[in-house]
Design an enzyme around this catalytic site. Structure first.
Site, PDB file in Angstrom:
ATOM      1  CG  HIS A 142      28.266  34.887  47.084  1.00  0.00           C
ATOM      2  ND1 HIS A 142      28.936  33.687  47.109  1.00  0.00           N
ATOM      3  CD2 HIS A 142      28.309  35.321  45.796  1.00  0.00           C
ATOM      4  CE1 HIS A 142      29.382  33.406  45.894  1.00  0.00           C
ATOM      5  NE2 HIS A 142      29.020  34.383  45.072  1.00  0.00           N
ATOM      6  CG  HIS A 144      22.268  32.408  40.411  1.00  0.00           C
ATOM      7  ND1 HIS A 144      22.714  33.251  39.413  1.00  0.00           N
ATOM      8  CD2 HIS A 144      23.316  31.599  40.708  1.00  0.00           C
ATOM      9  CE1 HIS A 144      23.961  32.953  39.117  1.00  0.00           C
ATOM     10  NE2 HIS A 144      24.365  31.955  39.887  1.00  0.00           N
TER      11      HIS A 144
HETATM   12  P1  ATP Z   1      35.722  28.499  41.171  1.00  0.00           P
HETATM   13  O1  ATP Z   1      35.806  29.464  40.018  1.00  0.00           O
HETATM   14  O2  ATP Z   1      37.047  28.175  41.768  1.00  0.00           O
HETATM   15  O3  ATP Z   1      34.886  27.299  40.877  1.00  0.00           O
HETATM   16  P2  ATP Z   1      33.890  30.382  42.347  1.00  0.00           P
HETATM   17  O4  ATP Z   1      33.243  30.490  41.002  1.00  0.00           O
HETATM   18  O5  ATP Z   1      33.039  30.221  43.545  1.00  0.00           O
HETATM   19  O6  ATP Z   1      34.942  29.218  42.365  1.00  0.00           O
HETATM   20  P3  ATP Z   1      35.061  32.868  41.693  1.00  0.00           P
HETATM   21  O7  ATP Z   1      35.340  32.355  40.311  1.00  0.00           O
HETATM   22  O8  ATP Z   1      36.090  33.703  42.365  1.00  0.00           O
HETATM   23  O9  ATP Z   1      34.756  31.663  42.640  1.00  0.00           O
HETATM   24  O10 ATP Z   1      33.711  33.674  41.589  1.00  0.00           O
HETATM   25  C1  ATP Z   1      33.204  34.475  42.619  1.00  0.00           C
HETATM   26  C2  ATP Z   1      31.740  34.770  42.325  1.00  0.00           C
HETATM   27  O11 ATP Z   1      31.627  35.466  41.079  1.00  0.00           O
HETATM   28  C3  ATP Z   1      30.878  33.513  42.144  1.00  0.00           C
HETATM   29  O12 ATP Z   1      29.558  33.810  42.566  1.00  0.00           O
HETATM   30  C4  ATP Z   1      30.893  33.277  40.668  1.00  0.00           C
HETATM   31  O13 ATP Z   1      29.741  32.591  40.232  1.00  0.00           O
HETATM   32  C5  ATP Z   1      30.903  34.698  40.123  1.00  0.00           C
HETATM   33  N1  ATP Z   1      31.606  34.758  38.849  1.00  0.00           N
HETATM   34  C6  ATP Z   1      32.796  34.218  38.550  1.00  0.00           C
HETATM   35  N2  ATP Z   1      33.174  34.463  37.298  1.00  0.00           N
HETATM   36  C7  ATP Z   1      32.182  35.203  36.756  1.00  0.00           C
HETATM   37  C8  ATP Z   1      31.955  35.797  35.468  1.00  0.00           C
HETATM   38  N3  ATP Z   1      32.827  35.687  34.493  1.00  0.00           N
HETATM   39  N4  ATP Z   1      30.817  36.480  35.308  1.00  0.00           N
HETATM   40  C9  ATP Z   1      29.921  36.622  36.279  1.00  0.00           C
HETATM   41  N5  ATP Z   1      30.062  36.099  37.518  1.00  0.00           N
HETATM   42  C10 ATP Z   1      31.166  35.400  37.748  1.00  0.00           C
END
Ligand code: ATP
Ligand code: MG
Length: 176
Positions: A44, A126
């Site tokens: 995504h 991205h």
């Molecule tokens: P994990 O954190 O378990 O490694 P993940 O990053 O894929 O997995 P989430 O943390 O739930 O899962 O994030 C969901 C989406 O939001 C991902 O695309 C992640 O890069 C983005 N994301 C997560 N935290 C932030 C943040 N603090 N700021 C901006 N984007 C974020």
């Protein structure tokens, strides 16, 4: 079923099956066996990350999204690269079409108006292809992946368990 506990939520662009296949293929090729590829169903492009949201705020969130107007556009994903600190391999458009930052800005504004703090870092659209990539590489795509964007979605994220980890909760179409 009505949710009774907080959910981890984010807004995103959600690829159609053809774009998803192309991204999964690129991820396999560009990662070259390094790191952990994102599950194809989880690929995504994040718009706005909300984090943990209490169930009683969900209606506010969806109402805010419903006020957002945006034009359909095409993303031309034509290069990939690697960020060493988050250790992610990503794919992105070299040229960001103006309707994308416009959509991001409007969504973030509507969410800020109902109390969700806006992101301080600059928006760098991205698609993460693989994580935990300790030594990645970058390149350009001979055949860019063309992604016609016609909607944005609200997604819930499970932090535990096997992939796929994301679930689309609701969609909002572009202006026609
Ligand atoms: P994990 O954190 O378990 O490694 P993940 O990053 O894929 O997995 P989430 O943390 O739930 O899962 O994030 C969901 C989406 O939001 C991902 O695309 C992640 O890069 C983005 N994301 C997560 N935290 C932030 C943040 N603090 N700021 C901006 N984007 C974020
Ligand atoms: Mg994360």
């Amino acid at each position: 079923m009505t949710e009774t506990s907080p959910q981890r939520l984010f807004f995103a662009l959600w690829p159609d099956p053809a774009v998803r296949r192309a991204l999964a293929g690129l991820g396999r090729e560009a990662a070259a066996g390094r790191g952990r590829p994102v599950h194809p169903e989880d690929l995504h492009l994040t718009l706005v990350f909300l984090g943990s949201v209490a169930p009683e705020r969900l209606e506010q969130v969806t109402a805010a999204a419903g006020r957002v107007r945006f034009q359909p556009f095409e993303l031309r994903l034509d290069h990939y690269g690697w960020w060493p600190r988050p250790r992610v391999l990503w794919c992105a458009p070299a040229e960001v079409p103006p309707p994308l930052p416009a959509l991001f800005g409007e969504l973030q504004r509507e969410l800020a108006a109902c109390g969700f703090a806006p992101e301080k870092r600059a928006y760098r659209p991205h698609i993460t292809l693989a994580r935990k990539v300790s030594r990645g590489r970058s390149g350009t795509l001979e055949e860019p992946i063309r992604w016609p964007v016609r909607e944005f979605v609200l997604v819930s994220s499970r932090t535990h368990g096997d992939p796929p980890r994301y679930r689309v909760l609701k969609k909002w179409p572009a202006d026609s």
